[in-house]
Design a protein around this motif. Sequence first.
Motif, PDB file in Angstrom:
ATOM      1  N   ASP A 206       0.808  -1.219   0.000  1.00  0.00           N
ATOM      2  CA  ASP A 206       0.000   0.000   0.000  1.00  0.00           C
ATOM      3  C   ASP A 206       0.840   1.267   0.000  1.00  0.00           C
ATOM      4  O   ASP A 206       1.946   1.300   0.541  1.00  0.00           O
ATOM      5  CB  ASP A 206      -0.934   0.012   1.214  1.00  0.00           C
ATOM      6  N   SER A 207       0.273   2.313  -0.583  1.00  0.00           N
ATOM      7  CA  SER A 207       0.926   3.629  -0.585  1.00  0.00           C
ATOM      8  C   SER A 207      -0.153   4.710  -0.428  1.00  0.00           C
ATOM      9  O   SER A 207      -0.421   5.460  -1.375  1.00  0.00           O
ATOM     10  CB  SER A 207       1.745   3.835  -1.858  1.00  0.00           C
ATOM     11  N   PRO A 208      -0.791   4.763   0.752  1.00  0.00           N
ATOM     12  CA  PRO A 208      -1.866   5.732   0.975  1.00  0.00           C
ATOM     13  C   PRO A 208      -1.346   7.167   0.950  1.00  0.00           C
ATOM     14  O   PRO A 208      -0.155   7.416   1.166  1.00  0.00           O
ATOM     15  CB  PRO A 208      -2.395   5.351   2.361  1.00  0.00           C
ATOM     16  N   ARG A 209      -2.264   8.091   0.699  1.00  0.00           N
ATOM     17  CA  ARG A 209      -1.945   9.516   0.679  1.00  0.00           C
ATOM     18  C   ARG A 209      -2.824  10.251   1.692  1.00  0.00           C
ATOM     19  O   ARG A 209      -3.900   9.768   2.053  1.00  0.00           O
ATOM     20  CB  ARG A 209      -2.182  10.090  -0.720  1.00  0.00           C
ATOM     21  N   PRO A 210      -2.401  11.417   2.138  1.00  0.00           N
ATOM     22  CA  PRO A 210      -3.211  12.166   3.110  1.00  0.00           C
ATOM     23  C   PRO A 210      -4.602  12.482   2.562  1.00  0.00           C
ATOM     24  O   PRO A 210      -4.786  12.721   1.367  1.00  0.00           O
ATOM     25  CB  PRO A 210      -2.398  13.440   3.333  1.00  0.00           C
ATOM     26  N   LEU A 211      -5.566  12.498   3.446  1.00  0.00           N
ATOM     27  CA  LEU A 211      -6.948  12.757   3.058  1.00  0.00           C
ATOM     28  C   LEU A 211      -7.095  14.121   2.413  1.00  0.00           C
ATOM     29  O   LEU A 211      -7.728  14.258   1.358  1.00  0.00           O
ATOM     30  CB  LEU A 211      -7.852  12.636   4.285  1.00  0.00           C
ATOM     31  N   MET A 212      -6.534  15.159   3.029  1.00  0.00           N
ATOM     32  CA  MET A 212      -6.699  16.508   2.495  1.00  0.00           C
ATOM     33  C   MET A 212      -6.037  16.635   1.122  1.00  0.00           C
ATOM     34  O   MET A 212      -6.547  17.333   0.245  1.00  0.00           O
ATOM     35  CB  MET A 212      -6.124  17.541   3.467  1.00  0.00           C
ATOM     36  N   TRP A 213      -4.924  15.957   0.938  1.00  0.00           N
ATOM     37  CA  TRP A 213      -4.269  15.962  -0.376  1.00  0.00           C
ATOM     38  C   TRP A 213      -5.178  15.338  -1.421  1.00  0.00           C
ATOM     39  O   TRP A 213      -5.314  15.854  -2.533  1.00  0.00           O
ATOM     40  CB  TRP A 213      -2.947  15.207  -0.286  1.00  0.00           C
ATOM     41  N   GLN A 214      -5.822  14.224  -1.071  1.00  0.00           N
ATOM     42  CA  GLN A 214      -6.727  13.570  -2.017  1.00  0.00           C
ATOM     43  C   GLN A 214      -7.920  14.463  -2.363  1.00  0.00           C
ATOM     44  O   GLN A 214      -8.343  14.525  -3.518  1.00  0.00           O
ATOM     45  CB  GLN A 214      -7.217  12.239  -1.445  1.00  0.00           C
ATOM     46  N   LEU A 215      -8.472  15.138  -1.372  1.00  0.00           N
ATOM     47  CA  LEU A 215      -9.604  16.022  -1.631  1.00  0.00           C
ATOM     48  C   LEU A 215      -9.206  17.137  -2.603  1.00  0.00           C
ATOM     49  O   LEU A 215      -9.986  17.504  -3.494  1.00  0.00           O
ATOM     50  CB  LEU A 215     -10.136  16.601  -0.325  1.00  0.00           C
TER      51      LEU A 215
END
Length: 242
Positions: A206-215
């Motif tokens: 996995d390589s998740p990204r920050p929530l705010m970055w995704q938004l």
Amino acid sequence: MSRQLNEKSTPEQIRSRFDNDVERFSNLETGQTAAIDAAYCLDLIAQAATNHTPNMSHILDIGCGAGNFTLRILQQLKHNQVHVSLNDLSPNMLERASTRIASQTTGQITLLQNDIRNKDLPEKQYDCVVAAMVLHHLREEHEWSQVFQKLHTAIKPGGALWIYDLVEHDNHTLHQLAWQQYSDYLVNFKDAEYRDLVFDYIDQEDSPRPLMWQLTQLENAGFSCVDVLHKHGVCAAYCAFK
């Protein structure tokens, strides 16, 4: 997480693992138990999606697994004439999802076995797109941007994208706190050995990204409005409207 992006599992390696893990993803009551608030977010997204688009006619489920999210949405709709497109790397997952969903809709079921990064999608086809615990397999920033733009193009005007996923934190203190909470959750759910197994999978795959970055990326892709339905530690449910 210690592995660099180029050291993570390939799509083929991920497909192979999920081909052998169908049963674990086939429980509609619990959802994906390795994720925080899985059952709650399953119901929450289904309720939000059906309230937002009660007359939906076409669902796209990305990384559908055994089809839990689409099943829950179909069960809450007041009609059963819904076409469903199921996307996953794993043919075993697609077969299970298709079998389960066939009893819930009279619409056409289309199987799309491919990495969403490599799959062409029709324009303005889907009222509802669901992506549950799958986008964290994206790697480079440009891949996230391209997938979000692809999904925006594929969604009908007035439709929506519903996401439940693993997320990171930019702030180090919040990152440490969230992952400690996740560690405690996994230990309490089973034991420390299970936590270590899950953390090893995350580090490998996995390589998740920050929530705010995704938004922000969703807004940049053209979505008119983004919002957060729920967030608890490293897991969040969020959405984007076209």
